[in-house]
Design a protein around this motif. Structure first.
Motif, PDB file in Angstrom:
ATOM      1  N   VAL A 148       0.768  -1.260  -0.260  1.00 24.00           N
ATOM      2  CA  VAL A 148      -0.110  -0.129  -0.045  1.00 24.00           C
ATOM      3  C   VAL A 148       0.802   1.244  -0.120  1.00 24.00           C
ATOM      4  O   VAL A 148       0.617   2.180  -0.732  1.00 24.00           O
ATOM      5  N   TRP A 149       1.901   1.150   0.633  1.00 24.26           N
ATOM      6  CA  TRP A 149       2.813   2.300   0.753  1.00 24.26           C
ATOM      7  C   TRP A 149       3.523   2.596  -0.624  1.00 24.26           C
ATOM      8  O   TRP A 149       3.493   3.941  -1.234  1.00 24.26           O
ATOM      9  N   MET A 150       3.808   1.678  -1.338  1.00 22.84           N
ATOM     10  CA  MET A 150       4.397   1.657  -2.833  1.00 22.84           C
ATOM     11  C   MET A 150       3.333   2.406  -3.583  1.00 22.84           C
ATOM     12  O   MET A 150       3.673   3.112  -4.585  1.00 22.84           O
ATOM     13  N   LEU A 151       2.053   1.943  -3.333  1.00 20.77           N
ATOM     14  CA  LEU A 151       1.060   2.702  -4.380  1.00 20.77           C
ATOM     15  C   LEU A 151       0.658   4.224  -3.921  1.00 20.77           C
ATOM     16  O   LEU A 151       0.655   5.063  -4.726  1.00 20.77           O
ATOM     17  N   LEU A 152       1.023   4.516  -2.667  1.00 13.82           N
ATOM     18  CA  LEU A 152       0.897   5.819  -2.115  1.00 13.82           C
ATOM     19  C   LEU A 152       1.810   6.571  -2.655  1.00 13.82           C
ATOM     20  O   LEU A 152       1.734   7.695  -3.006  1.00 13.82           O
ATOM     21  N   VAL A 153       3.086   6.213  -2.833  1.00 12.37           N
ATOM     22  CA  VAL A 153       4.190   6.841  -3.516  1.00 12.37           C
ATOM     23  C   VAL A 153       3.873   7.194  -4.836  1.00 12.37           C
ATOM     24  O   VAL A 153       4.246   8.341  -5.430  1.00 12.37           O
ATOM     25  N   ARG A 154       3.271   6.414  -5.464  1.00 16.82           N
ATOM     26  CA  ARG A 154       3.114   6.540  -6.901  1.00 16.82           C
ATOM     27  C   ARG A 154       1.752   7.545  -7.094  1.00 16.82           C
ATOM     28  O   ARG A 154       2.031   8.342  -8.032  1.00 16.82           O
ATOM     29  N   VAL A 155       0.725   7.247  -6.596  1.00 14.82           N
ATOM     30  CA  VAL A 155      -0.450   8.223  -6.504  1.00 14.82           C
ATOM     31  C   VAL A 155      -0.195   9.723  -5.970  1.00 14.82           C
ATOM     32  O   VAL A 155      -0.704  10.604  -6.773  1.00 14.82           O
ATOM     33  N   GLY A 180      -0.864  15.029  -8.069  1.00 15.51           N
ATOM     34  CA  GLY A 180      -1.386  16.113  -7.666  1.00 15.51           C
ATOM     35  C   GLY A 180      -2.741  16.044  -6.784  1.00 15.51           C
ATOM     36  O   GLY A 180      -2.689  15.123  -5.993  1.00 15.51           O
ATOM     37  N   GLU A 181      -3.496  16.902  -6.981  1.00 12.26           N
ATOM     38  CA  GLU A 181      -4.914  17.023  -6.125  1.00 12.26           C
ATOM     39  C   GLU A 181      -5.694  15.379  -6.546  1.00 12.26           C
ATOM     40  O   GLU A 181      -6.273  15.249  -5.322  1.00 12.26           O
ATOM     41  N   GLU A 182      -5.680  15.197  -7.441  1.00 11.88           N
ATOM     42  CA  GLU A 182      -6.242  13.777  -7.814  1.00 11.88           C
ATOM     43  C   GLU A 182      -5.690  12.712  -7.014  1.00 11.88           C
ATOM     44  O   GLU A 182      -6.074  11.651  -6.481  1.00 11.88           O
ATOM     45  N   GLY A 183      -4.420  12.601  -6.962  1.00 10.67           N
ATOM     46  CA  GLY A 183      -3.388  11.547  -6.291  1.00 10.67           C
ATOM     47  C   GLY A 183      -3.648  11.462  -4.885  1.00 10.67           C
ATOM     48  O   GLY A 183      -3.747  10.655  -4.134  1.00 10.67           O
ATOM     49  N   ARG A 184      -3.965  13.004  -3.920  1.00 12.56           N
ATOM     50  CA  ARG A 184      -4.179  12.933  -2.902  1.00 12.56           C
ATOM     51  C   ARG A 184      -5.695  12.293  -2.377  1.00 12.56           C
ATOM     52  O   ARG A 184      -5.721  11.618  -1.448  1.00 12.56           O
ATOM     53  N   LYS A 234      15.678  -4.695  -2.979  1.00 13.40           N
ATOM     54  CA  LYS A 234      15.904  -4.794  -4.364  1.00 13.40           C
ATOM     55  C   LYS A 234      14.602  -4.923  -5.001  1.00 13.40           C
ATOM     56  O   LYS A 234      14.059  -4.362  -6.067  1.00 13.40           O
ATOM     57  N   TYR A 235      13.524  -5.856  -4.293  1.00 10.68           N
ATOM     58  CA  TYR A 235      12.144  -5.874  -4.567  1.00 10.68           C
ATOM     59  C   TYR A 235      11.458  -4.452  -4.597  1.00 10.68           C
ATOM     60  O   TYR A 235      10.940  -4.155  -5.365  1.00 10.68           O
ATOM     61  N   ILE A 236      11.538  -3.572  -3.619  1.00  7.38           N
ATOM     62  CA  ILE A 236      10.922  -2.494  -3.601  1.00  7.38           C
ATOM     63  C   ILE A 236      11.417  -1.237  -4.553  1.00  7.38           C
ATOM     64  O   ILE A 236      10.677  -0.598  -5.002  1.00  7.38           O
ATOM     65  N   ARG A 237      12.777  -1.545  -4.918  1.00  7.35           N
ATOM     66  CA  ARG A 237      13.281  -0.645  -5.674  1.00  7.35           C
ATOM     67  C   ARG A 237      12.930  -0.783  -7.109  1.00  7.35           C
ATOM     68  O   ARG A 237      12.450  -0.017  -7.982  1.00  7.35           O
ATOM     69  N   ARG A 238      12.951  -2.241  -7.217  1.00  8.76           N
ATOM     70  CA  ARG A 238      12.266  -2.642  -8.783  1.00  8.76           C
ATOM     71  C   ARG A 238      10.907  -2.361  -8.840  1.00  8.76           C
ATOM     72  O   ARG A 238      10.393  -1.901  -9.877  1.00  8.76           O
ATOM     73  N   GLN A 239      10.114  -2.661  -7.744  1.00  9.42           N
ATOM     74  CA  GLN A 239       8.609  -2.407  -7.973  1.00  9.42           C
ATOM     75  C   GLN A 239       8.211  -0.959  -8.030  1.00  9.42           C
ATOM     76  O   GLN A 239       7.379  -0.354  -8.671  1.00  9.42           O
ATOM     77  N   VAL A 240       8.960   0.247  -7.296  1.00  9.27           N
ATOM     78  CA  VAL A 240       8.700   1.460  -7.272  1.00  9.27           C
ATOM     79  C   VAL A 240       9.024   1.942  -8.783  1.00  9.27           C
ATOM     80  O   VAL A 240       8.015   2.667  -9.370  1.00  9.27           O
ATOM     81  N   LYS A 241       9.940   1.389  -9.391  1.00 10.90           N
ATOM     82  CA  LYS A 241      10.382   1.663 -10.693  1.00 10.90           C
ATOM     83  C   LYS A 241       9.260   1.329 -11.821  1.00 10.90           C
ATOM     84  O   LYS A 241       8.772   2.217 -12.658  1.00 10.90           O
ATOM     85  N   LEU A 242       8.555   0.218 -11.559  1.00 15.33           N
ATOM     86  CA  LEU A 242       7.664   0.027 -12.410  1.00 15.33           C
ATOM     87  C   LEU A 242       6.253   0.728 -12.260  1.00 15.33           C
ATOM     88  O   LEU A 242       5.450   0.900 -13.230  1.00 15.33           O
ATOM     89  N   LEU A 243       5.983   0.988 -11.021  1.00 13.60           N
ATOM     90  CA  LEU A 243       4.861   1.707 -10.884  1.00 13.60           C
ATOM     91  C   LEU A 243       5.194   3.281 -11.441  1.00 13.60           C
ATOM     92  O   LEU A 243       4.098   3.960 -11.961  1.00 13.60           O
ATOM     93  N   ASP A 244       6.200   3.797 -11.338  1.00 11.80           N
ATOM     94  CA  ASP A 244       6.553   4.960 -11.691  1.00 11.80           C
ATOM     95  C   ASP A 244       6.288   5.055 -13.291  1.00 11.80           C
ATOM     96  O   ASP A 244       6.122   6.350 -13.772  1.00 11.80           O
ATOM     97  N   ARG A 251      -0.609   8.143 -16.170  1.00 12.09           N
ATOM     98  CA  ARG A 251      -1.515   8.785 -15.309  1.00 12.09           C
ATOM     99  C   ARG A 251      -2.815   8.103 -15.449  1.00 12.09           C
ATOM    100  O   ARG A 251      -3.361   7.587 -14.290  1.00 12.09           O
ATOM    101  N   ASP A 252      -3.412   7.419 -16.367  1.00 11.87           N
ATOM    102  CA  ASP A 252      -4.602   6.941 -16.587  1.00 11.87           C
ATOM    103  C   ASP A 252      -4.623   5.665 -16.000  1.00 11.87           C
ATOM    104  O   ASP A 252      -5.784   5.137 -15.653  1.00 11.87           O
ATOM    105  N   LYS A 253      -3.409   5.021 -16.287  1.00 16.24           N
ATOM    106  CA  LYS A 253      -3.481   3.494 -15.641  1.00 16.24           C
ATOM    107  C   LYS A 253      -3.656   3.629 -14.048  1.00 16.24           C
ATOM    108  O   LYS A 253      -3.674   2.467 -13.293  1.00 16.24           O
ATOM    109  N   ILE A 254      -3.406   4.691 -13.615  1.00 17.06           N
ATOM    110  CA  ILE A 254      -3.232   4.942 -12.068  1.00 17.06           C
ATOM    111  C   ILE A 254      -4.844   5.341 -11.659  1.00 17.06           C
ATOM    112  O   ILE A 254      -5.418   4.804 -10.966  1.00 17.06           O
ATOM    113  N   LEU A 255      -5.244   6.463 -12.330  1.00 16.89           N
ATOM    114  CA  LEU A 255      -6.419   7.379 -11.899  1.00 16.89           C
ATOM    115  C   LEU A 255      -7.752   6.930 -12.504  1.00 16.89           C
ATOM    116  O   LEU A 255      -8.763   6.821 -11.799  1.00 16.89           O
TER     117      LEU A 255
END
Length: 274
Positions: A140-147, A151-155, A237-247, A251-255
């Motif tokens: 969930v934290w990794m998702l929050l980093v991405r969203v 901006g306002e929609e992400g919050r 390593k898992y976190i770094r790799r996953q955060v990169k994939l989410l990044d 935008r549309d694939k998130i919101l």
């Protein structure tokens, strides 16, 4: 009537401009002031209307105003009432109902797609509710980093994802059949406080180097009880790799239409070799 009395001397005075004004613009403005002063000294310039037109010309050409302090600041165009209201309340590109739905889809991607069994096996975690929460919290934290990059929609989506997580936590605790509801409420309050602290620790680790991130993982995920350093390295390593994939997700694939793919947790041996 005095010719010079029509135009205030402050309008003919050239202030020192701020760094945002180019030298070319400054020289042009100085020339206009000099030209108007020259015209005022000629006998032909005796018409009040003519003098007033010069005054309007200088006023419109002046890019500065003098503030109450000693600083000279650029004149900023006033915002309309509608624009100020939109900025005040926060304008969303997508409807709140659509963002709310997307936030639940994002959380479901964690609950349904993450291989909890593999995390329990690779990191030798006990098969308990708290272990489940630690794995969920991390994703969930990794998702929050991405969203939060949206901006306002992400919050707005961030709040929805966290709300969906706590709804799921509440449902799971009820299924456990806890007898003392007061005790459960107290434990959930403590868990919420721990979640907030974990988010801060993970954020600091993500923005720092791997050593800081490893420290946050050791304190929270492993509860300061890890006798296998390779486990921590594997999770870093898992976190770094996953955060990169989410990044890399648009935008549309998130919101709008969340499409999250969680990377497989590599076995400890292959992770160490990589």
């Amino acid at each position: 009537m005095s010719r010079l009395g029509i135009i205030p001397l402050s309008m003919l005075r050239c202030y020192t401009p701020c760094s945002a004004i180019s030298r070319k613009e400054l020289n042009g403005y100085k020339f206009m002031v000099w030209r108007c002063q020259s015209i005022l000294r000629t006998p032909q310039c005796c018409s009040v209307n003519h003098l007033m037109s010069i005054q309007r010309c200088i006023s419109s050409a002046t890019p500065f105003r003098k503030s109450q302090s000693t600083r000279i600041i650029a004149v900023q165009p006033k915002e309309g009432v509608l624009k100020r209201v939109i900025k005040k309340i926060g304008w969303l590109d997508y409807s709140r109902s659509k963002l709310k739905r997307s936030s639940y889809y994002l959380y479901e991607s964690v609950a349904d797609q993450v291989n909890y069994g593999k995390f329990f096996h690779e990191f030798r975690l006990e098969d308990t509710f708290f272990s489940w929460f630690l794995v969920t919290e991390l994703h969930v934290w990794m998702l929050l980093v991405r969203v939060m990059a949206e901006g306002e929609e992400g919050r707005f989506v961030r709040n929805g994802v966290v709300g969906a997580m706590w709804e799921d936590v509440s449902t799971r605790t009820k299924k456990l059949g806890a007898a003392n509801l007061t005790s459960v409420k107290t434990q959930l309050t403590e868990l919420s406080q721990q979640f907030q602290a974990a988010i801060i620790g993970y954020d600091e680790g993500l923005l720092s180097d791997d050593k800081v991130l490893a420290g946050a993982i050791w304190r929270r995920f492993f509860q300061q009880k890890c006798d296998h350093p390779e486990d921590i390295e594997c999770l870093v390593k898992y976190i770094r790799r996953q955060v990169k994939l989410l990044d890399e997700l648009p935008r549309d694939k998130i919101l709008v239409s969340p499409d999250i793919t969680w990377a497989e947790l590599e076995p400890i041996e292959s992770s160490m070799n990589g």
